[in-house]
Scaffold this motif. Structure first.
Motif, short mmCIF file in Angstrom:
data_model
loop_
_atom_site.label_atom_id
_atom_site.label_comp_id
_atom_site.label_asym_id
_atom_site.label_seq_id
_atom_site.Cartn_x
_atom_site.Cartn_y
_atom_site.Cartn_z
N THR A 151 -50.09 -38.37 21.00
CA THR A 151 -50.57 -39.59 21.66
C THR A 151 -51.12 -40.59 20.65
OG1 THR A 151 -52.82 -38.74 22.02
CG2 THR A 151 -51.17 -38.28 23.74
N ARG A 152 -51.29 -40.15 19.40
CA ARG A 152 -51.80 -41.02 18.33
C ARG A 152 -51.02 -40.76 17.04
NH1 ARG A 152 -57.17 -40.14 16.95
NH2 ARG A 152 -57.39 -42.31 16.44
N PRO A 153 -49.71 -41.02 17.03
CA PRO A 153 -48.90 -40.69 15.85
C PRO A 153 -49.30 -41.53 14.63
CG PRO A 153 -47.65 -42.06 17.35
CD PRO A 153 -48.92 -41.70 18.06
N VAL A 154 -49.11 -40.94 13.47
CA VAL A 154 -49.30 -41.64 12.20
C VAL A 154 -47.92 -41.99 11.67
CG1 VAL A 154 -50.11 -41.45 9.82
CG2 VAL A 154 -51.45 -40.45 11.69
N THR A 167 -43.76 -34.92 11.51
CA THR A 167 -42.61 -34.42 12.28
C THR A 167 -41.31 -34.52 11.50
OG1 THR A 167 -42.15 -36.57 13.29
CG2 THR A 167 -43.69 -35.10 14.46
N GLY A 168 -41.29 -35.29 10.42
CA GLY A 168 -40.07 -35.48 9.65
C GLY A 168 -39.18 -36.59 10.17
#
Length: 176
Positions: free
Chosen positions: A15-18, A66-67
């Motif tokens: 919910t808060r990706p970098v 996550t790549g």
């Protein structure tokens, strides 16, 4: 620097990706003469002379935990292209994210206030409420993992001659 390092240290949160973002230019260079293919007893031969065919800009977004990597190619590198990439992150790639945390350099086109130039105030504010921008320090671009992805692309495929590929109406690069 500590701000970016602290961000990288946080556990994954969908919910808060970098997201790391960076841009690079690629000169398009074609062959003046067609290369001669390899034959038994002879290696492929490529003339060192080339024709200049303009430039393309690569916009790289990556989610290191996550790549995931996304590369968009544009003719120019302006604020409008940056806004397009941020809107794409929000609307296409992360529509369910509450907050998209973007690590990027301090390039003059990376201006959050520019959302107000391209959208009505309420829509601009809606986008800005979903973003949290983290800037790498000057001369600290090595902290941006998108720069690492650009380095990988350059070593693996962009170190050779390329030309613009207009097949199927695409705006891409064709590697030789």
């Amino acid at each position: 620097m500590e701000d970016v390092l602290d961000l990288y240290h946080e556990p994954y949160d969908e919910t808060r990706p970098v997201i790391c973002f960076d841009e690079s230019s690629k000169a398009l260079r074609g062959h003046e003469r067609d290369p001669l293919p390899a034959e038994p007893g002879a290696v492929a031969r490529v003339d060192h002379r080339y024709t200049r065919n303009g430039k393309q800009r690569l916009h790289i977004s990556t989610e290191p935990l996550t790549g995931w990597v996304n590369v968009e190619i544009t003719e120019k590198r302006r604020t409008s292209e940056w806004i397009d990439r941020m809107v794409e992150l929000a609307d296409v790639h992360y529509p369910d994210a509450n907050r998209i945390r973007v690590v990027m350099d301090q390039l003059n086109t990376h201006k959050p206030a520019a959302f107000y130039q391209f959208f009505p105030p309420d829509q601009a504010q809606t986008y800005l409420d979903r973003f949290e921008f983290h800037y790498t320090p000057k001369r600290g671009g090595w902290l941006n993992m998108a720069e690492i992805e650009i380095g990988v692309l350059k070593r693996q495929c962009l170190d050779r001659r390329t030309h613009q590929n207009q097949n199927e109406g695409g705006n891409g690069l064709q590697l030789d």
